[in-house]
Structures are given as structure tokens and as C-alpha cells.
Design a protein around this motif. Sequence first.
Motif, PDB file in Angstrom:
ATOM      1  N   ALA A 195      26.731   3.120 -12.008  1.00  0.00           N
ATOM      2  CA  ALA A 195      27.589   4.259 -11.670  1.00  0.00           C
ATOM      3  C   ALA A 195      27.360   4.667 -10.226  1.00  0.00           C
ATOM      4  O   ALA A 195      26.317   4.387  -9.635  1.00  0.00           O
ATOM      5  CB  ALA A 195      27.303   5.442 -12.585  1.00  0.00           C
ATOM      6  N   LEU A 196      28.356   5.375  -9.697  1.00  0.00           N
ATOM      7  CA  LEU A 196      28.282   5.955  -8.366  1.00  0.00           C
ATOM      8  C   LEU A 196      28.375   7.466  -8.458  1.00  0.00           C
ATOM      9  O   LEU A 196      29.070   7.992  -9.330  1.00  0.00           O
ATOM     10  CB  LEU A 196      29.445   5.467  -7.499  1.00  0.00           C
ATOM     11  CG  LEU A 196      29.534   3.994  -7.173  1.00  0.00           C
ATOM     12  CD1 LEU A 196      30.821   3.707  -6.410  1.00  0.00           C
ATOM     13  CD2 LEU A 196      28.336   3.552  -6.361  1.00  0.00           C
ATOM     14  N   GLY A 197      27.696   8.155  -7.554  1.00  0.00           N
ATOM     15  CA  GLY A 197      27.861   9.591  -7.383  1.00  0.00           C
ATOM     16  C   GLY A 197      27.672  10.416  -8.643  1.00  0.00           C
ATOM     17  O   GLY A 197      26.643  10.348  -9.312  1.00  0.00           O
ATOM     18  N   MET A 198      28.704  11.211  -8.954  1.00  0.00           N
ATOM     19  CA  MET A 198      28.632  12.159 -10.066  1.00  0.00           C
ATOM     20  C   MET A 198      28.523  11.484 -11.435  1.00  0.00           C
ATOM     21  O   MET A 198      28.150  12.127 -12.403  1.00  0.00           O
ATOM     22  CB  MET A 198      29.855  13.076 -10.047  1.00  0.00           C
ATOM     23  CG  MET A 198      29.977  13.898  -8.774  1.00  0.00           C
ATOM     24  SD  MET A 198      28.604  15.012  -8.521  1.00  0.00           S
ATOM     25  CE  MET A 198      28.965  16.233  -9.747  1.00  0.00           C
ATOM     26  N   ALA A 199      28.839  10.218 -11.546  1.00  0.00           N
ATOM     27  CA  ALA A 199      28.762   9.515 -12.827  1.00  0.00           C
ATOM     28  C   ALA A 199      27.342   9.075 -13.167  1.00  0.00           C
ATOM     29  O   ALA A 199      27.091   8.598 -14.276  1.00  0.00           O
ATOM     30  CB  ALA A 199      29.700   8.303 -12.817  1.00  0.00           C
TER      31      ALA A 199
END
Length: 161
Positions: free
Chosen positions: A56-60
Motif C-alpha cells: 500500500a501507499l500513503g493512507m492505505a
Amino acid sequence: MATAIIMAEAIKDPAAVVGPQKRNRIQVSTNKKPLYFYVNLAKRYMQQHNEIELSALGMAIGTVVTVAEILKNNGLATEKKILTSTIGTKDEIKGRLIRKAKIEILLGKTENFHDIMTSEKAERNGNGNGGAKGKNNARRKPVQEEAGDGSRKEAAEEIGN
């Protein structure tokens, strides 16, 4: 001449040039799917492969960590490797480079993965504990309701445990 062939192949099949995508990778995004969609997808992937990779990237990232913890706490997976990094992506609106956090969690099957999955399936099919959990075990309390003609009739209201 060789570059022209590679470019032609890239147009036909981009994966042929880049390489095949991992079939046991789940890329999680924010707000697209509910949490248990990813938990159930991971279970299905683990039935086919000995290990899976959640990324996942960032907020995920929080969603990926939660999915991994659910699988571990249910005895289905063990943590093999966690990789964190920062990648640069281009903001299409502003046209500038944005740095985003990335996580990759590699999970492996536990030795009793198939036993647990079999017992979960049996519970879902009604062969488990006889419906002792959930709404099947709700108590009922009589309630007086007013009928359309002004009289009162007795009904039942479910009470949660």
C-alpha cells in the motif's frame, strides 16, 4: 532495430517488457473496498500460494497493517518480512513530484492454515456451533404497538445481547 521491437512489444503487452506482475500480491487502496474484502481476498490468495504480499501507499498503509494483523491473530499467517520505503509519484493536477510512504508485508501460511479454513467454512455452512452467536441468539421483549385503527396490538422487539 532491437529498440523498435521492444517498443512494439511494449505497445502490445506492457507486461512483456516490464515483466510479469506477481500473482500473489494484493495492492490495497483507500476507500475503494471495505477492510474485510482484503482479508477475504488474502485468504483466497493464501489457499493458492504459500505466501502473499500486501502492499500500500500513503493512507492505505493502516489498512494493510490491519489486514495482516487480522490474518496473524486468526492463526492463518505468519509475518515473514516488512519493507518500508518512500516513492515519488507525479501529481497530475499540479505537475510536481510528491513523496509517498510505501509498505510491503510478506505473509506466509501457518502449518494449520487449511484446518482453520476448513473449520471456518463449516461454521459458515451451519455445521459449527448451532447458531450460538449473532442475531440467532437475540432475546425478544413484548412491545405494545398502536394499530392503524387506534387499537393496540402486541408485537416483539429484538434485544441485542
